[in-house]
Design a protein around this motif. Structure first.
Motif, PDB file in Angstrom:
ATOM      1  N   LEU A 105      20.091  30.618  55.950  1.00 53.69           N
ATOM      2  CA  LEU A 105      18.990  31.295  56.625  1.00 53.69           C
ATOM      3  C   LEU A 105      19.530  32.023  57.853  1.00 53.69           C
ATOM      4  O   LEU A 105      20.486  31.562  58.481  1.00 53.69           O
ATOM      5  CB  LEU A 105      17.936  30.273  57.074  1.00 53.69           C
ATOM      6  N   GLU A 106      18.918  33.135  58.197  1.00 53.16           N
ATOM      7  CA  GLU A 106      19.324  33.884  59.379  1.00 53.16           C
ATOM      8  C   GLU A 106      19.068  33.041  60.623  1.00 53.16           C
ATOM      9  O   GLU A 106      18.071  32.310  60.671  1.00 53.16           O
ATOM     10  CB  GLU A 106      18.517  35.188  59.494  1.00 53.16           C
ATOM     11  N   PRO A 107      19.937  33.155  61.653  1.00 58.24           N
ATOM     12  CA  PRO A 107      19.730  32.371  62.874  1.00 58.24           C
ATOM     13  C   PRO A 107      18.329  32.551  63.445  1.00 58.24           C
ATOM     14  O   PRO A 107      17.730  31.629  63.975  1.00 58.24           O
ATOM     15  CB  PRO A 107      20.787  32.935  63.840  1.00 58.24           C
ATOM     16  N   GLU A 108      17.778  33.772  63.283  1.00 61.79           N
ATOM     17  CA  GLU A 108      16.447  34.037  63.845  1.00 61.79           C
ATOM     18  C   GLU A 108      15.367  33.176  63.179  1.00 61.79           C
ATOM     19  O   GLU A 108      14.357  32.831  63.799  1.00 61.79           O
ATOM     20  CB  GLU A 108      16.122  35.530  63.668  1.00 61.79           C
TER      21      GLU A 108
ATOM     22  N   TYR B   9      15.811  30.084  62.115  1.00 64.93           N
ATOM     23  CA  TYR B   9      15.894  28.759  62.733  1.00 64.93           C
ATOM     24  C   TYR B   9      15.239  28.769  64.110  1.00 64.93           C
ATOM     25  O   TYR B   9      14.555  27.829  64.491  1.00 64.93           O
ATOM     26  CB  TYR B   9      17.365  28.311  62.877  1.00 64.93           C
TER      27      TYR B   9
ATOM     28  N   TRP C   1       8.162  33.565  60.171  1.00 60.51           N
ATOM     29  CA  TRP C   1       9.215  34.548  60.448  1.00 60.51           C
ATOM     30  C   TRP C   1       8.832  35.937  59.911  1.00 60.51           C
ATOM     31  O   TRP C   1       9.144  36.965  60.512  1.00 60.51           O
ATOM     32  CB  TRP C   1      10.518  34.053  59.827  1.00 60.51           C
TER      33      TRP C   1
ATOM     34  N   TRP D 102      11.713  37.429  49.427  1.00 57.18           N
ATOM     35  CA  TRP D 102      12.880  37.120  50.264  1.00 57.18           C
ATOM     36  C   TRP D 102      13.646  35.915  49.689  1.00 57.18           C
ATOM     37  O   TRP D 102      14.865  35.960  49.548  1.00 57.18           O
ATOM     38  CB  TRP D 102      12.404  36.816  51.704  1.00 57.18           C
TER      39      TRP D 102
ATOM     40  N   LYS E 193      17.416  35.879  48.060  1.00 60.14           N
ATOM     41  CA  LYS E 193      18.461  34.979  48.579  1.00 60.14           C
ATOM     42  C   LYS E 193      19.109  34.189  47.441  1.00 60.14           C
ATOM     43  O   LYS E 193      20.328  34.027  47.369  1.00 60.14           O
ATOM     44  CB  LYS E 193      17.849  33.973  49.571  1.00 60.14           C
TER      45      LYS E 193
END
Ligand SMILES: C[S@@+](CC[C@H](N)C(=O)[O-])C[C@H]1O[C@@H](n2cnc3c(N)ncnc32)[C@H](O)[C@@H]1O
Length: 508
Positions: A321-324, A326, A355, A386, A390
């Protein structure tokens, strides 16, 4: 084979003599030729763990099926009654309890027939397939970074612990072969895959006969609410509080509490000073009686026990997952994953819904997202697309496809049925890729054409670990494939809703 049967017979006789019993009647101790026969019998279950325990009669959920007295448990405390061992161990306080138990076990093995535990020790497996035993080829065959790292970590940990314990093993004058890394791995794997929890020693104990139960995963959580996912280890005893009927030999509430803490269907019961095992469900005569060792993903099972389940309700796939993502929610990392069924976890969906919302609007919908509500059709479609994307990217990043792995697994199955190096070489000659690499790595390319010698044990073991690795990655890919289907079905159904409602922005 006959030797193994004799060994097992002596184990069951010895166990009866020292008070191990599958009968509620304590009077049977010492008189019988076997500690089993009333509730359980040893059998071979080829598709569920090999050697294990079957029900000798119909058994009801919650019934006590086996009792192993404290004096029969192989613990550090008991082994350290040996003065030479105790004195030597005292000088090595930096070793962990598990390292000390491993040394104690190897020391006891050195005693051979003169060990009091000999009937038990000689029935222990000779080999294990836990991750720490994986060679480079087998490790790479796992393909998935997390799994390769887990194997690397396990191997490194074993090496470090072995080196640390080396001085003590030398001091004890252990035979050369008992000081090797191979012997250390054997002892560590024995401890990792067979010890049971005891309240007085964090290294646990080895429990003769009790360690013959094979594993069943704990079932679905009773409420089905996914918050329970956040507890990494749950107990299979949770729904046994409604036990009814004859409770004489059934789990009472206090015992239940004790066992719940220990997260297995067996636990040490102080009142009777014995390890007690209770049926986790009703069993018909001849069915295998299983034990829940705890809640594990397949990777964890492979790491600690050297096997995994094709159908494991607790298996998980973590997608990067993108840091954003988290930072935009307060869910713990380990709660955001995909279930074995392909369904994203409650926390993953909640996090992604938030998100995928405009940052300026997140605050106003956060309470809905955290309670598991869908935010809008558009948001839900975005999230599903999304996730699906992934999963696709993840699948494509791996060296082989799901279909290729299925074919490879078939071939490995056939290879495992071959008898000698010549047959193996002939069969494998037509293959390229991973099969060809296996041939190379194991030096099979240079086998003489007329070699009809049986396959070496080393090659067979390596092949089994390779099969485990391929099967593991296939299961992993299956979860991703299931998730893509789940997302596609969800998107279809949301598109239908959009058409019916005629709008793209409604809150659901
Ligand atoms: C505590 S021992 C159980 C008895 C073991 N089968 C034996 O022969 O001694 C645990 C080991 O049994 C095997 N095992 C247990 N449950 C299994 C299962 N459901 N499927 C495959 N192997 C299993 C694994 O090798 C595991 O490390």
């Amino acid at each position: 084979m006959e030797q193994e049967e004799d060994n097992l017979e002596s184990l069951l006789k010895w166990a009866a003599e020292i008070g191990v019993s599958d009968s509620a009647a304590t009077s049977q101790h010492g008189s019988s030729n076997s500690c089993l026969g009333h509730s359980l019998f040893v059998s071979y279950f080829p598709h569920a763990g090999g050697r294990g325990l079957g029900a000798a009669r119909d058994i009801r959920k919650g019934e006590l099926v086996l009792r192993v007295p404290k004096s029969a448990l192989l613990t550090r405390e008991i082994l350290l009654e040996d003065e030479k061992l105790s004195v030597a161990v005292n000088g090595h306080s930096s070793l962990s309890p598990v390292q000390i138990l491993a040394v104690c076990l190897l020391y006891e093995m050195q005693k051979g027939r003169s060990s009091w535990w000999y009937p038990y020790l000689r029935n222990l497996p000779h080999n294990y397939d836990i991750l720490a035993t994986f060679g480079e080829f087998e490790k790479q065959a796992l393909q998935v970074d997390d799994a390769v790292w887990a194997a690397e970590k396990a191997i490194l940990k074993a090496e470090v612990e072995w080196k640390e314990a080396n001085v003590l093993m030398k001091e004890l004058n252990l035979k050369g072969r008992l000081q090797t890394f191979r012997a250390w791995i054997w002892a560590s794997a024995t401890i990792s895959s067979r010890t049971m929890h005891i309240p007085w020693d964090e290294a646990g104990c080895l429990c003769p006969v009790g360690d013959l139960f094979n594993y069943a995963a704990p079932g679905e959580e009773p409420s089905g609410f996914e918050d329970l996912e956040l507890q990494s280890h749950t107990s299979s005893f949770q729904d046994t509080t409604s036990l009814c009927g004859d409770t004489t030999y059934m789990l009472d509430v206090e015992q239940l509490d004790a066992c719940t803490e220990r997260l297995t269907d067996g636990c040490f019961v102080e009142d009777v000073a014995a390890y007690c095992f209770y049926a986790r469900e009703n069993y018909k005569r001849d069915e295998q009686v299983l034990l829940c060792y705890g809640t594990y993903t397949n990777l964890e099972l492979l790491e600690h026990y050297g096997f995994f389940l094709y159908e494991n309700p607790n298996d998980k796939v973590f997608i990067p997952l993108e840091p954003e993502i988290y930072s935009s929610n307060s869910w713990p990392k380990e709660s955001m994953f995909i279930h074995q069924s392909g369904k994203p976890s409650f926390a993953l969906l909640s996090a992604l819904r938030l998100w995928a919302t405009q940052p300026s609007q997140r605050r106003s919908v956060a309470h809905l997202a955290y309670s598991g509500c869908q935010l809008s059709v558009e948001n839900e479609i975005l999230v599903m697309r999304w996730i699906s994307n992934k999963c696709n990217v993840l699948l494509k990043s791996l060296p082989t496809s799901f279909e290729e792995d299925s074919l490879l697994l078939d071939s490995i199955g056939k290879v495992q049925g071959l008898h000698n190096s010549l047959e193996l070489r002939t069969y494998l000659a037509s293959f390229t890729g991973e099969i060809s690499a296996f041939v190379e790595v194991n030096g099979l390319r240079n086998v003489e054409d007329d070699s009809a010698l049986p396959l070496s044990r080393k090659i067979k073991r390596s092949m089994e670990r390779w099969r485990l690795a391929v099967q593991w990655r296939l299961n992993y890919k299956k979860i991703l494939v299931n998730c893509i289907s789940y997302c596609a079905e969800s998107i279809d159904s949301f598109n239908c809703q959009k058409i019916i409602s005629g709008t793209e922005h409604t809150l659901i």
